[in-house]
Design a protein around this motif. Structure first.
Motif, PDB file in Angstrom:
ATOM      1  N   ASP A   6       0.986  -1.272   0.156  1.00 46.11           N
ATOM      2  CA  ASP A   6      -0.171  -0.247   0.062  1.00 46.11           C
ATOM      3  C   ASP A   6       0.924   1.185  -0.016  1.00 46.11           C
ATOM      4  O   ASP A   6       2.144   1.039   0.366  1.00 46.11           O
ATOM      5  N   THR A  40      -2.566   0.161  -4.275  1.00 42.44           N
ATOM      6  CA  THR A  40      -3.070   1.226  -3.764  1.00 42.44           C
ATOM      7  C   THR A  40      -4.488   1.628  -4.281  1.00 42.44           C
ATOM      8  O   THR A  40      -4.904   1.127  -5.175  1.00 42.44           O
ATOM      9  N   SER A  41      -4.980   2.780  -3.382  1.00 41.02           N
ATOM     10  CA  SER A  41      -6.395   3.542  -4.086  1.00 41.02           C
ATOM     11  C   SER A  41      -6.114   4.518  -5.072  1.00 41.02           C
ATOM     12  O   SER A  41      -7.017   4.957  -5.488  1.00 41.02           O
ATOM     13  N   LYS A 187      -7.781  -5.240  -3.394  1.00 41.85           N
ATOM     14  CA  LYS A 187      -6.403  -5.529  -3.764  1.00 41.85           C
ATOM     15  C   LYS A 187      -5.819  -6.948  -3.543  1.00 41.85           C
ATOM     16  O   LYS A 187      -4.981  -7.093  -4.121  1.00 41.85           O
ATOM     17  N   ASN A 217      -9.092  -0.994   3.743  1.00 40.43           N
ATOM     18  CA  ASN A 217      -8.896  -1.833   2.205  1.00 40.43           C
ATOM     19  C   ASN A 217      -7.935  -2.641   2.023  1.00 40.43           C
ATOM     20  O   ASN A 217      -7.611  -2.925   0.825  1.00 40.43           O
TER      21      ASN A 217
HETATM   22 MG    MG Z   1      -4.344   2.856   0.007  1.00 44.56          MG
END
Ligand code: MG
Ligand code: 2M8
Ligand code: MG
Length: 278
Positions: A6, A40-41, A187, A217
């Motif tokens: 992340d 990652t987001s 993820k 997440n």
């Molecule tokens: Mg993230």
């Protein structure tokens, strides 16, 4: 091994987005040819920029597992199911953003004052909310697969909202600051797809996945990895995992915790890092 990481609150400091503390281990892993795969987001626009800054040429996973990007320099032949995207191959696991914007539009009358969608925020507001620079916020706004929203309501209403999104075929993931609305991706599934690709391309090698993350997440990725690291956060409690084994919690926050955990897991000798410090 394959290192899946992340970014915000993990490789990058939650407040300053600095990766300085992780640089010696990043350089060490690069030298040892251990792939460090951002999971990652963040958007592909953000990732392309950040990877240059940290001198990383590995594949990467964006928007909470919505798509996997593979540099053609490392993956010469188009992997099954991928599309051509300039210097990269792209494997999509999600419907496009407009689908989720329309879903949120449908929910607006019911939850009108309870959330603000990313697309309704000005660059200035985004900068204020995230601490990103104006240029960074501009790249964060270039979303392709999902939509982050800022939640203003209480926990109960949040639950009802998540249910409503689910009923319309969507999914909600909790990031460090935002709720991420999108397809039923995560993820973990994207990590497993990429791990399988590595195994297929290098059948003689055995790949162990190491995953590092700090938020809710990240749970799917942490639970499915061979080794999991929960990075301590200065702002929120650690996500809860059902797994028991091969799980460690860092003591330090963000990139310091990231460094601490990888030194321990990969048994990186102190000497190997010392010579990198200027
Ligand atoms: Mg993230
Ligand atoms: C958003 O992602 C973080 C990840 O934890 C969050 O939900 O708080 C995304 O919009 C990302 O693109 C952006 O860079 C980040 C900035 O804090 O926020
Ligand atoms: Mg994070």
């Amino acid at each position: 091994p394959l290192v899946f990481t992340d970014l915000d609150g993990t490789l990058l400091d939650h407040f300053t987005y600095s990766f300085e503390a992780a640089q010696p281990v990043l350089d060490y892993l690069d030298e040892k040819q251990v792939p460090v795969i951002a999971n990652t987001s963040k958007t592909s626009a953000e990732l392309i920029h950040i990877r240059k800054e940290i001198n990383n040429t590995c594949p990467f996973i964006v928007e909470n597992g919505a798509a996997v990007y593979l540099p053609k320099k490392r993956f010469v032949d188009c992997p099954e199911g991928c599309v051509d995207d300039g210097a990269l191959w792209r494997y999509e696991m999600s419907r496009p953003r407009h689908h989720w914007l329309e879903l949120l539009q449908q929910l607006k009358p019911r939850f009108h004052s309870l959330f603000t969608s990313f697309s309704c925020l000005t660059n200035e507001q985004l900068v204020k909310l995230t601490g990103l620079t104006s240029e960074q916020a501009e790249r964060a706004a270039q979303r392709e697969f999902g939509e982050p929203v800022l939640w203003h309501g209480n926990r109960e209403d949040k639950h009802i909202f998540i249910q409503a999104v689910n009923e319309l075929g969507g999914n909600v993931l909790q990031g460090g600051r935002f709720l991420h609305i999108g397809d039923k991706v995560n993820k973990g599934a994207a990590m497993q797809w990429l791990k399988q690709l590595y195994s297929k391309l290098y059948p003689e090698s055995e790949f162990q996945s190491i995953a590092l993350g700090d938020s809710q997440n990240d749970v799917d990725m942490l639970e499915q990895a061979d080794h999991a690291v929960v990075i301590a956060s200065p702002t929120h409690t650690a996500p809860e995992l059902v797994r028991q084994s091969n799980l460690i919690h860092s003591k330090a926050y963000g990139p310091e915790g990231w460094t601490e955990a990888l030194i321990q897991l990969l048994e990186i000798p102190a000497q190997a890092l010392l010579k990198r410090e200027k």
